[in-house]
Design a protein around this motif. Structure first.
Motif, PDB file in Angstrom:
ATOM      1  N   ILE A 165      75.442  18.106 -36.579  1.00  0.00           N
ATOM      2  CA  ILE A 165      76.766  18.083 -37.215  1.00  0.00           C
ATOM      3  C   ILE A 165      77.152  16.660 -37.598  1.00  0.00           C
ATOM      4  CG2 ILE A 165      79.225  18.481 -36.798  1.00  0.00           C
ATOM      5  CD1 ILE A 165      78.472  20.896 -35.139  1.00  0.00           C
ATOM      6  N   ALA A 166      76.830  15.688 -36.738  1.00  0.00           N
ATOM      7  CA  ALA A 166      77.142  14.289 -37.049  1.00  0.00           C
ATOM      8  C   ALA A 166      76.375  13.817 -38.285  1.00  0.00           C
ATOM      9  CB  ALA A 166      76.818  13.406 -35.848  1.00  0.00           C
ATOM     10  N   VAL A 167      75.110  14.213 -38.392  1.00  0.00           N
ATOM     11  CA  VAL A 167      74.325  13.834 -39.577  1.00  0.00           C
ATOM     12  C   VAL A 167      74.911  14.464 -40.839  1.00  0.00           C
ATOM     13  CG1 VAL A 167      72.075  14.048 -40.692  1.00  0.00           C
ATOM     14  CG2 VAL A 167      72.205  13.415 -38.295  1.00  0.00           C
ATOM     15  N   CYS A 168      75.292  15.739 -40.758  1.00  0.00           N
ATOM     16  CA  CYS A 168      75.881  16.415 -41.926  1.00  0.00           C
ATOM     17  C   CYS A 168      77.212  15.771 -42.326  1.00  0.00           C
ATOM     18  CB  CYS A 168      76.076  17.897 -41.622  1.00  0.00           C
ATOM     19  SG  CYS A 168      74.547  18.828 -41.403  1.00  0.00           S
ATOM     20  N   GLY A 197      78.958   8.607 -37.569  1.00  0.00           N
ATOM     21  CA  GLY A 197      77.753   7.847 -37.270  1.00  0.00           C
ATOM     22  C   GLY A 197      77.684   7.310 -35.856  1.00  0.00           C
ATOM     23  N   GLY A 198      78.830   7.199 -35.175  1.00  0.00           N
ATOM     24  CA  GLY A 198      78.824   6.670 -33.812  1.00  0.00           C
ATOM     25  C   GLY A 198      77.915   7.424 -32.862  1.00  0.00           C
ATOM     26  N   PRO A 199      77.974   8.763 -32.795  1.00  0.00           N
ATOM     27  CA  PRO A 199      77.108   9.489 -31.853  1.00  0.00           C
ATOM     28  C   PRO A 199      75.615   9.485 -32.207  1.00  0.00           C
ATOM     29  CG  PRO A 199      79.042  10.797 -32.439  1.00  0.00           C
ATOM     30  CD  PRO A 199      78.986   9.640 -33.389  1.00  0.00           C
ATOM     31  N   LEU A 200      75.244   9.095 -33.419  1.00  0.00           N
ATOM     32  CA  LEU A 200      73.834   9.175 -33.812  1.00  0.00           C
ATOM     33  C   LEU A 200      72.957   8.243 -32.990  1.00  0.00           C
ATOM     34  CD1 LEU A 200      74.064   9.379 -37.722  1.00  0.00           C
ATOM     35  CD2 LEU A 200      73.831  11.238 -36.057  1.00  0.00           C
TER      36      LEU A 200
END
Length: 298
Positions: A165-168, A197-200
């Motif tokens: 979800i973070a990437v999307c 982008g923080g959690p990636l």
């Protein structure tokens, strides 16, 4: 460092001199947030270290004796143990490593890729270069806010699901940033980029460690660290090339194909290896103080 900066800047504030103007940053909101945090009577911290639950309350450490011993490292359990996913092998493992590294590369690249394009973007949007620097600071602020929330998000919704979800969201915000026709819209999209982008960064490490066998985890972290080091160096070079030869919107458009490939591949290979979800409570007071503190430092 934030505590030192708060006391150093108390009173008259701390002045940053520039060529055209002097920007004065008052630190009283940060001091208020610091005082609220320090005045809490009961402070608790849940530390889950290799299956041991420790609770710190009023400065006293309480350890539950029925938990596993400290020396037992869960990550080093043999592959195939209960609760541990089977390690990927061959082309699937190589493809997953490439896609996870590409997702990390996108997130870190966007920290520096717009540095050399501030003047061009500001001129195209009809604002001053000083106002255009908000394009850079907004992304950093959002990353600093969302990064500490990664642990809660992963335990609440699952590591693989949060990563995809973070990437999307990061990809969608990048495409909207490329279509921005005003500074306000571009800064808003950069904020969304940073939040997504923080959690990636931490989740990419987690997913790699889960998929590699114990004897190869050092090699996986070495490859991941190489991406983290190289991405900030490539950012200004690639950004200058795109601004000079194409258009500044391509600084964000390049994230589109890469983001789609990363989200699809990771979900395809990892959806059956999702981590367990737990209804963990979110520290709303800590989040609010974090937002106030980070915002006061910008």
């Amino acid at each position: 460092l934030p505590i030192w900066f708060a006391f150093f800047s108390a009173g008259d504030g701390f002045s940053f001199e520039s060529k055209r103007e002097s920007i004065r940053v008052q630190m009283w909101p940060f001091l208020v947030a610091l005082a609220l945090s320090a005045s809490t009577r009961y402070w608790k911290t849940a530390l889950w270290n290799n299956g041991i639950h420790r609770v710190i309350r009023r400065g006293k450490l309480v350890q539950h004796r029925h938990q596993p011993p400290l020396g037992q490292v869960i990550l080093d359990l043999p592959q195939g143990a209960p609760g541990q996913p089977q390690a990927l092998q061959g082309a699937a493992l190589a493809l997953l490593t490439l896609m996870i590294s590409l997702g990390t590369f996108m997130e870190i690249l966007d920290i520096t890729i717009a540095n050399v394009a501030v003047a061009s973007i500001a001129g195209d949007l009809g604002v001053s270069p000083q106002q255009g620097t908000a394009i850079i600071s907004s992304y950093s602020i959002a990353c600093a806010v969302s990064l500490p929330l990664t642990g809660w998000l992963a335990r609440r919704f699952g590591e693989v699901r949060v990563f995809v979800i973070a990437v999307c969201a990061f990809t969608a915000a990048s495409l909207l940033a490329a279509l921005s026709n005003s500074l306000e819209m571009l800064v808003s999209m950069r904020l969304l980029q940073g939040l997504a982008g923080g959690p990636l960064l931490p989740l990419s490490q987690t997913l790699l460690l889960r998929c590699y066998p114990p004897q190869k985890r050092g090699q996986a972290m070495g490859l991941w660290a190489m991406v983290v080091v190289v991405a900030p160096v490539i950012g200004p070079v690639l950004g200058g090339f795109l601004v000079d030869r194409v258009h500044w919107s391509w600084l964000f458009l390049i994230n589109g194909p890469a983001g789609v490939a990363v989200a699809y591949t990771v979900w395809k290979l990892m959806r059956s290896r999702e981590s367990a979800c737990h209804p963990v409570r979110l520290d709303l007071v800590g989040v609010c103080l974090l937002v106030v503190g980070v915002a006061c430092l910008q």
